[in-house]
Design a protein around this motif. Structure first.
Motif, PDB file in Angstrom:
ATOM      1  N   ILE A  32       0.692  -1.083  -0.445  1.00 34.28           N
ATOM      2  CA  ILE A  32       0.221  -0.286   0.187  1.00 34.28           C
ATOM      3  C   ILE A  32       1.034   1.062  -0.365  1.00 34.28           C
ATOM      4  CG2 ILE A  32      -2.098   1.462   1.647  1.00 34.28           C
ATOM      5  CD1 ILE A  32      -3.012  -1.241   2.416  1.00 34.28           C
ATOM      6  N   LEU A  33       2.148   0.806   0.395  1.00 32.34           N
ATOM      7  CA  LEU A  33       3.349   2.405   0.635  1.00 32.34           C
ATOM      8  C   LEU A  33       3.123   2.709  -0.137  1.00 32.34           C
ATOM      9  CD1 LEU A  33       4.007   4.318   2.460  1.00 32.34           C
ATOM     10  CD2 LEU A  33       6.411   2.953   3.048  1.00 32.34           C
ATOM     11  N   LEU A  34       4.286   1.472  -1.428  1.00 28.85           N
ATOM     12  CA  LEU A  34       4.584   1.728  -2.583  1.00 28.85           C
ATOM     13  C   LEU A  34       3.334   1.997  -3.547  1.00 28.85           C
ATOM     14  CD1 LEU A  34       7.030   0.578  -4.307  1.00 28.85           C
ATOM     15  CD2 LEU A  34       6.394  -1.293  -4.502  1.00 28.85           C
ATOM     16  N   ILE A  35       1.923   1.560  -3.811  1.00 29.38           N
ATOM     17  CA  ILE A  35       1.060   2.690  -4.680  1.00 29.38           C
ATOM     18  C   ILE A  35       0.253   3.902  -4.264  1.00 29.38           C
ATOM     19  CG2 ILE A  35      -1.244   1.908  -5.357  1.00 29.38           C
ATOM     20  CD1 ILE A  35      -0.820  -1.170  -4.799  1.00 29.38           C
ATOM     21  N   ILE A  36       0.978   4.379  -3.109  1.00 24.56           N
ATOM     22  CA  ILE A  36       0.687   5.817  -2.269  1.00 24.56           C
ATOM     23  C   ILE A  36       1.320   6.355  -3.429  1.00 24.56           C
ATOM     24  CG2 ILE A  36      -0.029   7.383  -0.800  1.00 24.56           C
ATOM     25  CD1 ILE A  36      -1.257   5.181   0.770  1.00 24.56           C
ATOM     26  N   LEU A  37       3.088   6.094  -2.983  1.00 26.40           N
ATOM     27  CA  LEU A  37       3.910   6.724  -2.606  1.00 26.40           C
ATOM     28  C   LEU A  37       4.249   6.534  -4.731  1.00 26.40           C
ATOM     29  CD1 LEU A  37       6.803   5.921  -1.064  1.00 26.40           C
ATOM     30  CD2 LEU A  37       6.389   7.443  -0.648  1.00 26.40           C
ATOM     31  N   LEU A  38       3.603   5.884  -5.172  1.00 27.11           N
ATOM     32  CA  LEU A  38       3.605   5.763  -6.716  1.00 27.11           C
ATOM     33  C   LEU A  38       3.126   6.595  -7.493  1.00 27.11           C
ATOM     34  CD1 LEU A  38       4.988   2.400  -7.832  1.00 27.11           C
ATOM     35  CD2 LEU A  38       6.320   4.297  -8.036  1.00 27.11           C
ATOM     36  N   THR A  39       1.881   7.159  -7.252  1.00 29.65           N
ATOM     37  CA  THR A  39       0.911   7.775  -7.463  1.00 29.65           C
ATOM     38  C   THR A  39       0.550   8.784  -7.658  1.00 29.65           C
ATOM     39  OG1 THR A  39      -1.103   6.898  -5.800  1.00 29.65           O
ATOM     40  CG2 THR A  39      -1.127   5.809  -8.181  1.00 29.65           C
ATOM     41  N   SER A  40       1.259   9.794  -5.716  1.00 30.42           N
ATOM     42  CA  SER A  40       1.238  10.241  -5.393  1.00 30.42           C
ATOM     43  C   SER A  40       1.911  11.862  -5.861  1.00 30.42           C
ATOM     44  CB  SER A  40       1.252  10.554  -3.681  1.00 30.42           C
ATOM     45  OG  SER A  40       2.716  10.082  -3.766  1.00 30.42           O
ATOM     46  N   ASN A  41       1.511  12.605  -5.876  1.00 33.24           N
ATOM     47  CA  ASN A  41       2.616  14.094  -6.305  1.00 33.24           C
ATOM     48  C   ASN A  41       4.552  13.963  -5.988  1.00 33.24           C
ATOM     49  OD1 ASN A  41       0.687  15.043  -7.431  1.00 33.24           O
ATOM     50  ND2 ASN A  41      -0.074  16.006  -5.721  1.00 33.24           N
ATOM     51  N   LEU A  42       4.840  13.198  -4.873  1.00 32.77           N
ATOM     52  CA  LEU A  42       5.352  12.771  -4.998  1.00 32.77           C
ATOM     53  C   LEU A  42       6.774  11.618  -6.427  1.00 32.77           C
ATOM     54  CD1 LEU A  42       5.429  10.827  -1.478  1.00 32.77           C
ATOM     55  CD2 LEU A  42       6.386  13.646  -1.773  1.00 32.77           C
ATOM     56  N   VAL A  43       5.980  11.827  -7.292  1.00 29.62           N
ATOM     57  CA  VAL A  43       6.469  11.471  -8.681  1.00 29.62           C
ATOM     58  C   VAL A  43       6.802  12.116  -9.183  1.00 29.62           C
ATOM     59  CG1 VAL A  43       5.701   9.656  -8.172  1.00 29.62           C
ATOM     60  CG2 VAL A  43       4.694  10.878  -9.764  1.00 29.62           C
ATOM     61  N   GLU A  44       6.391  13.387  -8.644  1.00 30.67           N
ATOM     62  CA  GLU A  44       7.247  14.861  -9.403  1.00 30.67           C
ATOM     63  C   GLU A  44       8.438  14.610  -9.656  1.00 30.67           C
ATOM     64  OE1 GLU A  44       4.518  16.962 -11.837  1.00 30.67           O
ATOM     65  OE2 GLU A  44       3.753  15.211 -11.223  1.00 30.67           O
ATOM     66  N   ALA A  45       9.108  14.279  -9.387  1.00 33.17           N
ATOM     67  CA  ALA A  45      10.504  14.937  -9.533  1.00 33.17           C
ATOM     68  C   ALA A  45      11.076  14.850 -10.837  1.00 33.17           C
ATOM     69  CB  ALA A  45      11.888  12.755  -7.898  1.00 33.17           C
ATOM     70  N   GLN A  46      12.517  14.907 -10.946  1.00 32.58           N
ATOM     71  CA  GLN A  46      13.158  15.468 -11.781  1.00 32.58           C
ATOM     72  C   GLN A  46      13.634  14.243 -12.774  1.00 32.58           C
ATOM     73  OE1 GLN A  46      16.291  17.774 -11.407  1.00 32.58           O
ATOM     74  NE2 GLN A  46      15.133  19.212 -10.949  1.00 32.58           N
ATOM     75  N   PHE A  47      13.487  13.678 -12.600  1.00 31.80           N
ATOM     76  CA  PHE A  47      13.599  11.809 -12.676  1.00 31.80           C
ATOM     77  C   PHE A  47      12.183  11.155 -13.919  1.00 31.80           C
ATOM     78  CE2 PHE A  47      12.402   9.612  -8.719  1.00 31.80           C
ATOM     79  CZ  PHE A  47      11.331   8.815  -9.450  1.00 31.80           C
ATOM     80  N   ILE A  48      11.408  11.650 -13.811  1.00 29.19           N
ATOM     81  CA  ILE A  48      10.147  11.383 -14.424  1.00 29.19           C
ATOM     82  C   ILE A  48      10.092  12.542 -15.659  1.00 29.19           C
ATOM     83  CG2 ILE A  48       7.800  10.846 -14.930  1.00 29.19           C
ATOM     84  CD1 ILE A  48       9.143   8.956 -12.733  1.00 29.19           C
ATOM     85  N   LYS A  49      10.551  11.970 -16.274  1.00 30.67           N
ATOM     86  CA  LYS A  49      10.148  12.809 -17.719  1.00 30.67           C
ATOM     87  C   LYS A  49       9.038  12.858 -18.933  1.00 30.67           C
ATOM     88  CE  LYS A  49      14.965  12.434 -17.761  1.00 30.67           C
ATOM     89  NZ  LYS A  49      15.879  13.124 -16.840  1.00 30.67           N
ATOM     90  N   GLU A  50       7.964  11.804 -18.574  1.00 31.51           N
ATOM     91  CA  GLU A  50       6.777  12.069 -19.366  1.00 31.51           C
ATOM     92  C   GLU A  50       6.341  11.152 -18.508  1.00 31.51           C
ATOM     93  OE1 GLU A  50       6.753  10.668 -23.760  1.00 31.51           O
ATOM     94  OE2 GLU A  50       8.931  11.708 -23.936  1.00 31.51           O
ATOM     95  N   LYS A  51       4.631  11.300 -18.641  1.00 27.56           N
ATOM     96  CA  LYS A  51       3.468  10.618 -18.013  1.00 27.56           C
ATOM     97  C   LYS A  51       2.080  10.686 -18.554  1.00 27.56           C
ATOM     98  CE  LYS A  51       3.363  13.053 -13.211  1.00 27.56           C
ATOM     99  NZ  LYS A  51       2.332  14.077 -12.720  1.00 27.56           N
TER     100      LYS A  51
END
Length: 188
Positions: free
Chosen positions: A6-25
């Motif tokens: 549950i923690l992994l899913i929340i982290l992946l789908t939350s705004n925490l993934v706005e980090a610079q390493f995400i190039k496209e969504k």
């Protein structure tokens, strides 16, 4: 295990993934022919049904993506083995699927092969009946998703592949032959 997932899913789908390493969504929607089978079948039984899944695609590089997903699979037994002979063996799944995967792909336009693996949970009803197992379980179990296939098109936005969800606690696997379409999200 459940808390970690549950923690992994929340982290992946939350705004925490706005980090610079995400190039496209983008969003990937898949639909296909679902199947399930017992792991220890004597009669080679595969039960058919329906599969649908949605994924949030987080592209890190042109060759690697993180993919949190939610979907469902419904399969039922027709009482026959693969040769059309009657059998009592079956491996039915009626479940909601939730988890995360990592996709590694060849960054080739038009035809890009891929493979993916992850961890997830199946929530629903599972029935496995073979000469070795008699399992009738409802609730939450873990699964290990494994997929392979091809991304097609100039921008690789059509997905054609096989998805498997190995469910060791109920001695079966579920899967699908699925077709998907990817829709880019513009600066959301």
């Amino acid at each position: 295990m459940k808390k970690t997932l549950i923690l992994l899913i929340i982290l992946l789908t939350s705004n925490l993934v706005e980090a610079q390493f995400i190039k496209e969504k983008s969003i990937n929607a898949q639909v296909g022919y679902g199947l399930s089978a017992p792991s220890n079948s004597v009669d080679d039984v595969v039960d058919g049904g329906f599969f649908a899944q949605g994924e949030l695609v987080l592209k890190v590089k042109s060759w690697i993506e993180f993919r949190p997903y939610a979907g469902f699979i419904f399969t039922s037994s027709n009482g026959e083995d693969l040769n059309g002979n009657p059998t009592d063996e079956k491996g039915e799944t009626k479940a909601f699927l939730l988890g995360g995967k990592v996709r590694v792909r060849a960054p080739i336009p038009w035809v890009a092969p891929y493979v993916e693996i992850g961890i997830g949970t199946s929530i629903g009803k599972f029935e496995t009946l073979t000469a070795f197992d008699n399992i009738d379980k409802s609730g939450i179990i873990y699964h290990v998703p494994f997929s392979f296939g091809l991304e097609l098109g100039k921008n690789n936005n059509v997905d054609l592949g096989f998805a498997y969800y190995i469910q060791p606690s109920v001695e079966q696997y579920a899967g699908a032959f699925a077709v998907g379409i990817t829709f880019p999200l513009n600066n959301i």
